[in-house]
Design a protein around this motif. Sequence first.
Motif, PDB file in Angstrom:
ATOM      1  N   LYS A   1     -10.851   7.279  -1.498  1.00 20.53           N
ATOM      2  CA  LYS A   1     -10.288   8.238  -0.539  1.00 20.53           C
ATOM      3  C   LYS A   1      -8.777   8.370  -0.735  1.00 20.53           C
ATOM      4  O   LYS A   1      -8.229   9.484  -0.769  1.00 20.53           O
ATOM      5  N   MET A   2      -8.091   7.240  -0.907  1.00 19.36           N
ATOM      6  CA  MET A   2      -6.647   7.262  -1.096  1.00 19.36           C
ATOM      7  C   MET A   2      -6.261   8.021  -2.352  1.00 19.36           C
ATOM      8  O   MET A   2      -5.361   8.882  -2.332  1.00 19.36           O
ATOM      9  N   THR A   3      -6.919   7.740  -3.462  1.00 18.05           N
ATOM     10  CA  THR A   3      -6.542   8.369  -4.727  1.00 18.05           C
ATOM     11  C   THR A   3      -6.947   9.838  -4.778  1.00 18.05           C
ATOM     12  O   THR A   3      -6.265  10.645  -5.411  1.00 18.05           O
TER      13      THR A   3
ATOM     14  N   SER B   1       0.821  -1.214   0.000  1.00 14.90           N
ATOM     15  CA  SER B   1       0.000   0.000   0.000  1.00 14.90           C
ATOM     16  C   SER B   1       0.858   1.269   0.000  1.00 14.90           C
ATOM     17  O   SER B   1       2.084   1.238   0.092  1.00 14.90           O
TER      18      SER B   1
ATOM     19  N   ASN C   1      -4.422  11.908  -2.703  1.00 20.08           N
ATOM     20  CA  ASN C   1      -3.040  11.845  -3.180  1.00 20.08           C
ATOM     21  C   ASN C   1      -3.018  11.941  -4.706  1.00 20.08           C
ATOM     22  O   ASN C   1      -2.944  10.928  -5.410  1.00 20.08           O
TER      23      ASN C   1
ATOM     24  N   GLY D   1      -4.287  -1.524   2.772  1.00 27.76           N
ATOM     25  CA  GLY D   1      -4.510  -0.092   2.646  1.00 27.76           C
ATOM     26  C   GLY D   1      -5.841   0.290   2.031  1.00 27.76           C
ATOM     27  O   GLY D   1      -6.270   1.433   2.150  1.00 27.76           O
ATOM     28  N   VAL D   2      -6.508  -0.648   1.356  1.00 26.24           N
ATOM     29  CA  VAL D   2      -7.814  -0.368   0.741  1.00 26.24           C
ATOM     30  C   VAL D   2      -8.795  -1.478   1.152  1.00 26.24           C
ATOM     31  O   VAL D   2      -9.521  -2.024   0.339  1.00 26.24           O
TER      32      VAL D   2
END
Length: 516
Positions: free
Chosen positions: A218-220, A183, A223, A204-205
């Motif tokens: 949310k991660m993408t 991740s 970032n 992480g996902v």
Amino acid sequence: MIQTISDIPWWAWILAALLLIVIRDIFFQKSHTIQHNFPLVGHLRYMLEKIGPEIRQYIVANNREELPFNRQERSWVYASSKRENNLQGFGTDQDFSAPGYVFIKHAMLGYRLPDNHPNKKDPSAVPCAKTIGEYHKRKKPFKPYSIVNISGMSYGSLSAKAVESLNKGALKFGCYHNTGEGSLSPYHKYGADVIVNIGTAYFGVRDDKGFSMDALVKMTTENPFVKGLELKLSQGAKPGKGGVLPAAKVTREISEIRKIPMGQDAISPAFHSAFSNIPEMVNFIEAMAHNTGLPVGIKSAVGQLDMWEELAALMAKTGKGPDFITIDGGEGGTGAAPHAFADHVSMPFNFAFTKVYHIFQRYDLADKIVFIASGKLGFPEKALMAFAMGADVINVAREAMLSIGCIQAQKCHTNTCPTGVATSNQWLQAGIDPTIKSERFYNYVKTLNKEILEITHACGYEHPCQLSMDDVEMSMGDNNRTQPMSKTFGYHKTNVPFVNVETLLASPYLGGGKAL
């Protein structure tokens, strides 16, 4: 005359210690026959065995025989990363008649750069000729600024300082950095383009039920330097086996990043839970692409070909599927694996790539998706061979590790890496200075791109994508015969649409570096 303990000479203490070891070896320990039968000498034997790989590197093996990377290859990476002399004098020491030996056919008159050519200003600027996600009309297509990039190596597998060094070096040069299945970590966030690798554990996902689309979005979203997603099906080191990060390497930070408990091995299952067949996988890919807007690809080693055939047929029929395919050779990588998996499961890169590429070519897809090649290709001649086969991008892993100090001790899975590159041990990591090591990786990838271009120009082309299967020949052994790769592997690669390097550098989807 001895009156107090302090009067006992030092050599007497040493003899007493050795005597105690002898008594212990003979009368008390039962585990090691060698130590029982040969006390003291047995200890020396085990000490030498522990540092065997390092000793063989510098004393026993010659320049060309050691594996995975011989001394000549390692020396080239080290010299390139330190901006030292990486040239070779007094001719080659290679065996030209060895089966599979590669000959790149230069032109009588090579490609001469015009005075205003971008490579006059930067001789290492060479973007990918294709744009990832363009064919499937993704919301955020991506054209890699560099044809050489960092392959998937997780934080946890590599140390924090190693990942930081690679990311900072990637930022300086403009290449992308694949996270590996561990991740996105804080050490991937120094500004380089990032490809997030999503493995079978969905580190992480994930949530309590498995993969979480909300977590991925949310991660993408948070970032924006994340330029693509890579769905990992398997890797060359252990296809179909899954993976294990030992509990000893699971720090509090790694636990939080991967969303896993402390004190337990981090297990990556052998198979995905979000899908179980090719149509479901394609739907999963399309869902990720739709929700994030990013190009989505797959990474896999190659064995049986029936599912590759099914995937290509489905893509041709529906116009859906991965935007890129990363072929990982069975030569293995940073991941530790049982010997049988490492040595005998999955095809080596040459056979793996050509078989898969040929399938997609038959379905008229070879020019529509991006092919990424991985498997000991971080050297100019090997990279060019891959481009001639149909690769669009090269991913390097162990070569990148070598550039920041790895000595091929082959202890990646023990948490005792002596250079601090592949360990969570704070003391061992302390020897890595990211300021220096990031510069080393930058120098290596810059040199590699530059030399790839120089050979490309010698062959009469402006860009490596223009090399054909007939531009590289392979030795057939000691019968003094060579033949072009088109005959060896049974196909001619599909021509890649290409205008010139200047056009590539002007692309609105160009990542990493800035247009010259």
